[in-house]
Design a protein around this motif. Structure first.
Motif, mmCIF file in Angstrom:
data_model
loop_
_atom_site.group_PDB
_atom_site.id
_atom_site.type_symbol
_atom_site.label_atom_id
_atom_site.label_comp_id
_atom_site.label_asym_id
_atom_site.label_seq_id
_atom_site.Cartn_x
_atom_site.Cartn_y
_atom_site.Cartn_z
ATOM 1 N N ARG A 244 -3.921 0.352 10.663
ATOM 2 C CA ARG A 244 -3.183 1.557 10.267
ATOM 3 C C ARG A 244 -2.674 2.322 11.483
ATOM 4 O O ARG A 244 -1.544 2.822 11.490
ATOM 5 C CB ARG A 244 -4.063 2.451 9.396
ATOM 6 C CG ARG A 244 -4.130 2.036 7.930
ATOM 7 C CD ARG A 244 -4.806 3.106 7.085
ATOM 8 N NE ARG A 244 -6.245 3.113 7.335
ATOM 9 C CZ ARG A 244 -7.122 2.426 6.613
ATOM 10 N NH1 ARG A 244 -6.711 1.687 5.601
ATOM 11 N NH2 ARG A 244 -8.414 2.483 6.890
ATOM 12 N N ALA A 245 -3.498 2.400 12.523
ATOM 13 C CA ALA A 245 -3.081 3.095 13.740
ATOM 14 C C ALA A 245 -1.879 2.422 14.386
ATOM 15 O O ALA A 245 -1.062 3.088 15.036
ATOM 16 C CB ALA A 245 -4.244 3.161 14.721
ATOM 17 N N ALA A 246 -1.769 1.109 14.197
ATOM 18 C CA ALA A 246 -0.635 0.359 14.739
ATOM 19 C C ALA A 246 0.546 0.303 13.768
ATOM 20 O O ALA A 246 1.516 -0.409 14.020
ATOM 21 C CB ALA A 246 -1.074 -1.055 15.095
ATOM 22 N N LYS A 247 0.443 1.038 12.657
ATOM 23 C CA LYS A 247 1.499 1.087 11.637
ATOM 24 C C LYS A 247 1.690 -0.246 10.926
ATOM 25 O O LYS A 247 2.793 -0.579 10.472
ATOM 26 C CB LYS A 247 2.841 1.526 12.238
ATOM 27 C CG LYS A 247 2.774 2.806 13.063
ATOM 28 C CD LYS A 247 2.386 4.004 12.235
ATOM 29 C CE LYS A 247 2.442 5.289 13.062
ATOM 30 N NZ LYS A 247 1.949 6.474 12.330
ATOM 31 N N VAL A 248 0.617 -1.018 10.830
ATOM 32 C CA VAL A 248 0.667 -2.283 10.104
ATOM 33 C C VAL A 248 0.224 -2.036 8.670
ATOM 34 O O VAL A 248 -0.829 -1.435 8.444
ATOM 35 C CB VAL A 248 -0.248 -3.333 10.759
ATOM 36 C CG1 VAL A 248 -0.249 -4.630 9.947
ATOM 37 C CG2 VAL A 248 0.189 -3.599 12.192
ATOM 38 N N PRO A 249 0.974 -2.472 7.671
ATOM 39 C CA PRO A 249 0.552 -2.295 6.275
ATOM 40 C C PRO A 249 -0.772 -3.000 6.004
ATOM 41 O O PRO A 249 -0.928 -4.187 6.293
ATOM 42 C CB PRO A 249 1.689 -2.935 5.465
ATOM 43 C CG PRO A 249 2.870 -2.923 6.384
ATOM 44 C CD PRO A 249 2.308 -3.122 7.765
ATOM 45 N N VAL A 250 -1.732 -2.270 5.461
ATOM 46 C CA VAL A 250 -3.034 -2.856 5.166
ATOM 47 C C VAL A 250 -3.600 -2.224 3.913
ATOM 48 O O VAL A 250 -3.508 -1.009 3.718
ATOM 49 C CB VAL A 250 -4.021 -2.679 6.354
ATOM 50 C CG1 VAL A 250 -4.171 -1.220 6.747
ATOM 51 C CG2 VAL A 250 -5.384 -3.291 6.034
ATOM 52 N N GLU A 251 -4.138 -3.057 3.052
ATOM 53 C CA GLU A 251 -4.859 -2.585 1.871
ATOM 54 C C GLU A 251 -6.337 -2.914 2.075
ATOM 55 O O GLU A 251 -6.692 -4.057 2.363
ATOM 56 C CB GLU A 251 -4.330 -3.236 0.598
ATOM 57 C CG GLU A 251 -4.993 -2.702 -0.653
ATOM 58 C CD GLU A 251 -4.401 -3.249 -1.943
ATOM 59 O OE1 GLU A 251 -4.829 -2.793 -3.026
ATOM 60 O OE2 GLU A 251 -3.522 -4.128 -1.868
ATOM 61 N N GLU A 252 -7.186 -1.925 1.893
ATOM 62 C CA GLU A 252 -8.620 -2.039 2.137
ATOM 63 C C GLU A 252 -9.353 -1.825 0.819
ATOM 64 O O GLU A 252 -9.205 -0.784 0.185
ATOM 65 C CB GLU A 252 -8.997 -0.962 3.155
ATOM 66 C CG GLU A 252 -10.417 -0.938 3.636
ATOM 67 C CD GLU A 252 -10.637 0.234 4.588
ATOM 68 O OE1 GLU A 252 -11.765 0.375 5.079
ATOM 69 O OE2 GLU A 252 -9.688 1.024 4.837
#
Length: 297
Positions: A244-252
């Motif tokens: 998220r800090a790198a602006k990568v889409p991620v679902e947790e």
């Protein structure tokens, strides 16, 4: 449901919840009760030079046109495992319209890090080049793993040098899925894993968390709150924060009703009531890694 079947399935659940998925017998029970009529299977395809460089492909029996593809790597602390034991994963994905590629890779003591990452990248590169012949869409390839296999998937997805070494582009991956993966585990505590990563001189660059960049493909990270094998907060939570800090889409996603082992066991139809793990994976793949819908952040 017959009483004998109820007892059988109850025993499987008990074994899984006890963390016994690493043993072969629960896996064989799961495969024995998993219907195999919904897929077309091609077994024992070579993707490299070593005898362990083999894979199986599960295709939707009623598929029309090119289907999305998931390359799956199983766990086992890089010490054990066989693709045949995870046939239920291939069957589950094929039943939902996905071409599944289940690959073996070299294990300790035959090899140490990074040989199994190299194998994983080679299997993914093979898939890019060949999956059209098996009804898959080479432009919709995802990589997925459970436990140690999730580590392999993460390294292939996040550290681009491995795919580049195989003549493939890291940007060709549409996304990756990690199930109960170890992504940041130095110093190593597990005695079975220590020699795999040259403990106490384990290379820092062996950790997937070290390779997060804004260029990473979208990720679905799934874990269990009750996981006693891999610390979900440090590994899944920490990697999700970095992405998220790198602006990568991620679902947790976390489940309360699964253990480390039963998280992957929930792909099998008798155990799907434990948690909708399969549904989350299919949703991620069908949405093209969340590109077609807004991923929760």
């Amino acid at each position: 449901m017959a009483m004998a079947t109820k007892i059988l399935l109850g025993s499987v659940v008990t074994l899984l919840l006890a963390g016994a998925l690493s043993a072969c017998s629960p896996l064989r029970v799961i495969n024995a009760v998993t219907p195999g009529s919904t897929s077309e299977k091609t077994h024992d395809i070579s993707y490299g030079n070593d005898p362990r460089n083999r894979l199986d492909i599960y295709r939707p029996r009623d598929g029309n046109g090119a289907a999305p593809v998931v390359v799956f790597f199983y766990g086992g602390s890089w010490n054990s495992g066989s693709r045949e034991d995870y046939a239920f994963v291939g069957e589950a994905l094929a039943q939902r319209g996905i071409v599944a590629v289940l690959a073996d890779y070299r294990l300790y003591p035959q090899v140490r890090y990074p040989a199994f990452v190299e194998d994983s990248a080679e299997a993914v590169a093979w898939t890019f080049k060949n999956i059209q012949r098996f009804g898959g869409d080479q432009k919709k390839v995802f990589v997925m793993g459970h436990s140690a296999g999730a580590y392999n998937a993460a390294m292939v997805a996040l550290d681009g040098r491995w795919l580049i070494a195989q003549g493939a582009s890291p940007t060709a991956l549409r996304g990756w899925i990690g199930l109960a993966g170890p992504y940041d585990f130095l110093p190593i505590e597990n005695p079975d894993v220590r020699p795999v990563f040259f403990y106490p001189d384990s290379p820092p660059q062996s950790q997937p968390a070290r390779h997060v960049t804004p260029a990473a493909s979208p990720a679905l990270l799934v874990a269990s709150h009750a996981d006693k094998i891999v610390n979900a907060t440090r590994n899944t939570g920490g990697l999700a924060d970095s992405l998220r800090a790198a602006k990568v889409p991620v679902e947790e996603v976390y489940f309360d009703s699964t253990s480390h082992a039963s998280l992957i066991g929930a792909f099998a139809w008798p155990l799907r009531g434990l948690a909708p793990v399969l549904d989350k994976v299919v949703e991620f793949v069908d949405s093209d890694g969340g590109r077609d819908v807004k991923i929760a952040r």
